[in-house]
Every structure is written in structure tokens, then in C-alpha cells.
Design a protein around this motif. Structure first.
Motif, PDB file in Angstrom:
ATOM      1  N   ALA A  84      23.019 -87.666  52.542  1.00  0.00           N
ATOM      2  CA  ALA A  84      22.007 -88.094  53.511  1.00  0.00           C
ATOM      3  C   ALA A  84      22.440 -87.674  54.910  1.00  0.00           C
ATOM      4  N   LEU A  85      21.573 -86.953  55.604  1.00  0.00           N
ATOM      5  CA  LEU A  85      21.851 -86.511  56.974  1.00  0.00           C
ATOM      6  C   LEU A  85      20.862 -87.186  57.907  1.00  0.00           C
ATOM      7  N   PRO A  86      21.325 -87.954  58.891  1.00  0.00           N
ATOM      8  CA  PRO A  86      20.417 -88.652  59.800  1.00  0.00           C
ATOM      9  C   PRO A  86      19.775 -87.691  60.788  1.00  0.00           C
ATOM     10  N   ARG A 110      11.795 -87.543  78.121  1.00  0.00           N
ATOM     11  CA  ARG A 110      11.702 -87.146  76.716  1.00  0.00           C
ATOM     12  C   ARG A 110      13.050 -86.626  76.206  1.00  0.00           C
ATOM     13  N   ARG A 111      13.201 -86.653  74.893  1.00  0.00           N
ATOM     14  CA  ARG A 111      14.310 -85.990  74.227  1.00  0.00           C
ATOM     15  C   ARG A 111      13.755 -85.315  72.985  1.00  0.00           C
ATOM     16  N   TYR A 112      14.515 -84.365  72.451  1.00  0.00           N
ATOM     17  CA  TYR A 112      13.976 -83.525  71.383  1.00  0.00           C
ATOM     18  C   TYR A 112      14.873 -83.570  70.144  1.00  0.00           C
ATOM     19  N   VAL A 113      14.237 -83.352  68.996  1.00  0.00           N
ATOM     20  CA  VAL A 113      14.944 -83.388  67.721  1.00  0.00           C
ATOM     21  C   VAL A 113      15.800 -82.129  67.577  1.00  0.00           C
ATOM     22  N   GLN A 114      17.067 -82.320  67.296  1.00  0.00           N
ATOM     23  CA  GLN A 114      17.970 -81.204  67.041  1.00  0.00           C
ATOM     24  C   GLN A 114      18.185 -80.986  65.550  1.00  0.00           C
ATOM     25  N   GLN A 115      18.020 -82.042  64.782  1.00  0.00           N
ATOM     26  CA  GLN A 115      18.128 -81.918  63.321  1.00  0.00           C
ATOM     27  C   GLN A 115      17.236 -82.954  62.661  1.00  0.00           C
ATOM     28  N   GLU A 116      16.324 -82.494  61.841  1.00  0.00           N
ATOM     29  CA  GLU A 116      15.458 -83.408  61.105  1.00  0.00           C
ATOM     30  C   GLU A 116      16.284 -84.156  60.050  1.00  0.00           C
ATOM     31  N   PRO A 117      15.906 -85.403  59.732  1.00  0.00           N
ATOM     32  CA  PRO A 117      16.639 -86.131  58.685  1.00  0.00           C
ATOM     33  C   PRO A 117      16.444 -85.459  57.329  1.00  0.00           C
ATOM     34  N   ARG A 118      17.476 -85.527  56.507  1.00  0.00           N
ATOM     35  CA  ARG A 118      17.395 -84.923  55.181  1.00  0.00           C
ATOM     36  C   ARG A 118      17.934 -85.887  54.141  1.00  0.00           C
ATOM     37  N   ASN A 119      17.376 -85.778  52.953  1.00  0.00           N
ATOM     38  CA  ASN A 119      17.844 -86.550  51.799  1.00  0.00           C
ATOM     39  C   ASN A 119      17.877 -88.051  52.058  1.00  0.00           C
TER      40      ASN A 119
END
Length: 276
Positions: A84-86, A110-119
Motif C-alpha cells: 500500500a502506497l499512500p 493550493r498543493r498538488y499530488v505528487q503520487q496517487e495512492p496505490r493498492n
């Protein structure tokens, strides 16, 4: 004798064969070629299915998708093969200016997503925050907004950000123009303050009837000529009812009485505000 020996040998051979098959099943289900290796799926996906040992025990159909942990049917190696990656987000941007000049409004960061959650990892937090503000210069650089009544207030944190962004010319060095603080005792407030739960406006929940609050007057809210902030209760005696309103929610408003003016106040942070 020989038959007995063969029978014994047959029994021994059957036990050995049974053990070998059992070990073979264990190896097939939990060994080098784990059930989820190379096939991790996002969300709940019925096609992301395998055959092998499950995490909770038992052998049979198991899954390698993002919803298997919630359903309790993950293949035994799901945690290793599909960790699981947050969600990862960047730092907050600087606050924007007010959307409108010369009247209470909102600013945004604002802030931006650098990595979408996975698993099945932790979902992304809020990517935008808003806060009340009031600016005193038009886009052409002309002074405005000092005629506002009642007193408009917001969290003291806005004062720190505003000082960083404001031109140095708006922050005079002489003691009189550097600012002051006023203590008030709150007499009344609307129910909308306690009900406010938006992230940028939660400070309003700490306003309470009967509490002493500290409100700082600083440039640019301070009038350059009078060195006063609108609604500060200047020349008002302790019995006069004065009105205030929270910037960011015009329905959060109330009354207070002036206690005293000081060079610096020492209220708790949750009861420390600024004139805006």
C-alpha cells in the motif's frame, strides 16, 4: 515376512508421497511464484483473481486488487507484491491575494499530488485551503477600505502571512505606527460561529461569550493618517457595545466591549486575532 515388509514399505511410501504433495502445495501457493506477483490491480476488480493461500488462511480463490484487504480475501503475498502506497502531496503554495479588493473576501492556497495512492493506500488530503482576508489597496495602488464598520477580524496567522507579502513601505518602523493591541470581552455572537467547520474558518469555533480576546491592529489595516484600525473602539468607554464580524463568514458576528488598549497582548493563540 516379505509381504509384510512390502506392505510396510507401501505404507511408508504413501506417507512420504502425501507429505511431498502437501509440501508441493505449500510451495506452489507461497513460494517463488507468489499469487499476486506482477498483477496488482487498483480498486475492486473481480478479474484480478488468483488461486492459492489467502492471508487469513485457507486455500482457494484469492484476489490481488485494491479492495481485497477490506473484503478479507487477499492472496497471501498481496502485502509484499502489492504494498500500500499512500498519496503524497507537495508543499502548500503561498497564499493568493484577496479575490476582491477593498471588501471582505477569500484568499486561496493550493498543493498538488505528487503520487496517487496505490493498492488501498491512504487517500489524498485536501488540496486547497481558503481563508478570509481584506485588502486595503486597489489594483491601481490607491488606499481604500478604511471606512468599514463593524470591526472585521480574522486569525492572527493571517497577520504573519500578510506581513511577509506586503511591501516594506506598508510596515513603518516607528513605534506608534508599528501597531497596538486591544482586549475585548465578547458579549454575544451568532450560532454560525460555533457551527463553522470549514478548514480555513475553524478558528471561529473558539469565539465564546464572556471570554477575553486580543485583537491586534497592524498595517495595512491601520490607517496611515490616524494610526487606528476601523472598529477598534477608540474613545469608547467600557460600557459601549461594539460590533464585530468574522472575515470569511459574514454570518459569524457579534458584539463585544472594549477592556483596554495595550502595546502587546498576551491572549492564548486561539483567542488572538487581527483587525483586517
Amino acid at each position: 515376512m516379505s509381504g509384510s515388509s512390502r506392505r510396510g514399505g507401501t505404507v511408508m511410501g504413501g506417507a512420504a508421497l502425501s507429505g511431498a504433495l502437501w509440501l508441493g502445495l505449500l510451495w506452489a501457493g507461497s513460494g517463488a511464484g507468489g499469487s499476486c506477483s506482477g498483477r496488482c490491480c487498483e480498486g475492486r476488480d473481480a478479474a484480478c483473481v488468483g488461486e492459492g493461500w489467502r492471508e487469513g488462511g485457507g486455500y482457494g480463490t484469492c484476489y490481488c486488487d485494491g479492495g481485497c484487504r477490506r473484503a478479507g480475501d487477499c492472496c497471501h503475498d498481496h502485502g509484499q507484491a502489492c504494498p500500500a502506497l499512500p498519496c503524497a502531496v507537495g508543499e502548500w503554495s503561498h497564499w493568493s491575494g484577496c479575490a476582491e479588493q477593498c471588501q471582505p473576501d477569500l484568499r486561496i492556497r493550493r498543493r498538488y499530488v505528487q503520487q496517487e495512492p496505490r493498492n488501498g493506500g491512504e487517500p489524498c488530503p485536501a488540496l486547497e485551503e481558503k481563508a478570509g482576508c481584506l485588502e486595503y489597496l486597489t489594483y491601481q495602488g490607491e488606499d481604500c477600505g478604511h471606512e468599514h464598520v463593524p470591526a472585521f477580524i480574522t486569525t492572527s496567522e493571517y497577520g504573519k502571512e500578510r506581513k511577509q507579502q506586503a511591501p516594506s513601505s506598508l510596515w513603518p518602523s516607528d513605534k506608534e505606527a508599528a501597531g497596538y493591541c486591544v482586549e475585548f470581552k465578547t458579549e454575544s455572537l451568532s450560532q454560525h460561529c460555533a457551527l463553522e467547520n470549514r478548514p480555513y474558518a475553524r478558528w471561529m469555533q473558539y469565539l465564546r461569550v464572556g471570554y477575553t480576546v486580543c485583537v491586534a491592529c497592524q498595517p495595512p489595516a491601520m490607517n496611515a493618517d490616524t494610526h487606528r484600525c476601523s472598529g477598534d473602539g477608540h474613545n469608547a468607554d467600557g460600557g459601549k457595545i461594539l460590533h464585530w464580524e468574522a472575515v470569511g463568514n459574514s454570518q459569524c458576528q457579534g458584539t463585544w466591549k472594549k477592556i483596554r488598549q495595550l502595546e502587546h497582548c498576551s491572549c492564548p493563540l486561539v483567542h488572538s486575532f487581527i483587525f483586517t
